[in-house]
Enzyme design. Structure first.
Site, PDB file in Angstrom:
ATOM      1  N   GLY A 115       0.827  -1.206   0.000  1.00 21.62           N
ATOM      2  CA  GLY A 115       0.000   0.000   0.000  1.00 21.62           C
ATOM      3  C   GLY A 115       0.855   1.246   0.000  1.00 21.62           C
ATOM      4  CB  ALA A 116       4.374   1.667  -0.579  1.00 22.06           C
ATOM      5  N   GLY A 134      -0.406   7.956   0.425  1.00 23.38           N
ATOM      6  CA  GLY A 134      -0.793   8.005   1.819  1.00 23.38           C
ATOM      7  C   GLY A 134       0.266   7.575   2.810  1.00 23.38           C
ATOM      8  N   GLY A 151       1.502   4.648   3.499  1.00 24.32           N
ATOM      9  CA  GLY A 151       2.501   3.737   2.967  1.00 24.32           C
ATOM     10  C   GLY A 151       3.618   4.458   2.239  1.00 24.32           C
ATOM     11  CB  SER A 196      -8.351   1.238  12.077  1.00 28.63           C
ATOM     12  OG  SER A 196      -9.293   2.280  12.312  1.00 28.63           O
ATOM     13  CE1 TYR A 200     -10.378   0.243   7.092  1.00 30.25           C
ATOM     14  CE2 TYR A 200     -11.214   1.277   9.090  1.00 30.25           C
ATOM     15  CZ  TYR A 200     -10.192   1.082   8.180  1.00 30.25           C
ATOM     16  OH  TYR A 200      -8.987   1.712   8.357  1.00 30.25           O
TER      17      TYR A 200
END
Length: 274
Positions: free
Chosen positions: A10-11, A14, A16, A130, A156
């Site tokens: 996820g880089a 954001g 990441g 989270s 989520y």
């Protein structure tokens, strides 16, 4: 971090991308993993890393990524990729999309990379969780919301609780090896993560959005966990930007049961630490 190999999923944007840049600045060799070839390539170019591409909605693609990662030893695996779907979708693997992308895919990737993690003298698996985990209602018989009413926030939250339970169980199973595990909550980051959630997007654009933080701020717990001198001191722990916190709705029995279910769902049968 000089001489250390870091894999960040996820880089492409954001938290990441911010974490990848920060760790590269500290001297790490960073494998920049993302779904978007264009964005992932640009981040890798900017920080001097190596781009890799994957779609976590496909477990076969996760297996391909593990094969293609040119890293004989991995010092840090940052399981950061994630999403929040507005409606219920089922992947080609037959799993609810949010749960697969946020939990099953990183669970599988970690398992496939375990030998390379154990080859490092001080390996760390860091999962982006989270605070939403506190609102989860984890039903091991209905993780994909096939029987229950689907709500995006509930799905989520379930996946984020799974991230923490995964961290706790990995920490237990990896005892006696060089591998440790930790998780963190980045905070209310203003990024592309919620681009498909119209309600959250409206909130971020409203006056309330002034309380949102930058990706660089959100990445600080990840960078801390990747660089803290004594990894054992944070093994199995959950952090926020304000430090260590006690996660809710977790217990060892639930973590062990989720691990077993996850193995079955991704099609593996051996413990990663064996």
């Amino acid at each position: 971090m000089h001489g250390r190999t870091v894999v960040v999923t996820g880089a492409s944007a954001g938290v990441g991308a911010a974490a990848a840049a920060a760790l590269a600045d500290l001297g790490a060799n960073v494998a920049v993993v993302g779904r978007s070839k264009e964005k992932t390539t640009e981040v890798a170019r900017r920080i001097g890393g190596t781009p890799y591409f994957v779609d976590f909605a496909s477990l076969d693609d996760v297996r391909r990524l593990a094969d293609e990662l040119d890293c004989p030893r991995i010092d840090v695996l940052a399981n950061n990729a994630g999403l929040m779907n507005r409606g219920r979708q089922v992947t080609r693997d037959g799993h609810e999309m949010t749960f697969q992308v946020n939990h099953l895919a990183p669970f599988l990737l970690t398992s496939l990379l375990m030998d390379r993690l154990k080859a490092a003298p001080d390996a760390r698996v860091i999962s982006t969780a989270s605070a939403a985990h506190a609102f989860a209602r984890l039903d091991l018989d209905d993780l994909g919301f096939g029987e229950r009413r689907y709500r995006a926030n509930d799905a989520y939250a379930t996946s984020k609780l799974a991230n923490i339970l995964f961290t706790q169980e990995l920490a237990r199973r990896a005892q006696g090896t060089s591998v440790t595990a930790s998780a963190f909550h980045p905070g209310p980051v203003a990024s592309e993560f919620f681009r498909d959630n119209s309600f959250v997007t409206k909130v971020l654009r409203s006056p309330v959005g002034r309380f949102a933080i930058t990706p660089d701020e959100g990445a600080k717990p990840l960078v801390h966990l990747a660089t803290v001198a004594d990894a054992q001191s944070v093994n199995g722990a959950y952090f926020t930007r304000r430090g260590r916190r006690t996660p809710r709705r977790t217990n060892p029995e639930l973590a062990a049961r989720l691990w077993e279910v996850s193995e079955r769902l991704v099609g593996i049968g051996d413990e990663p630490n064996r």
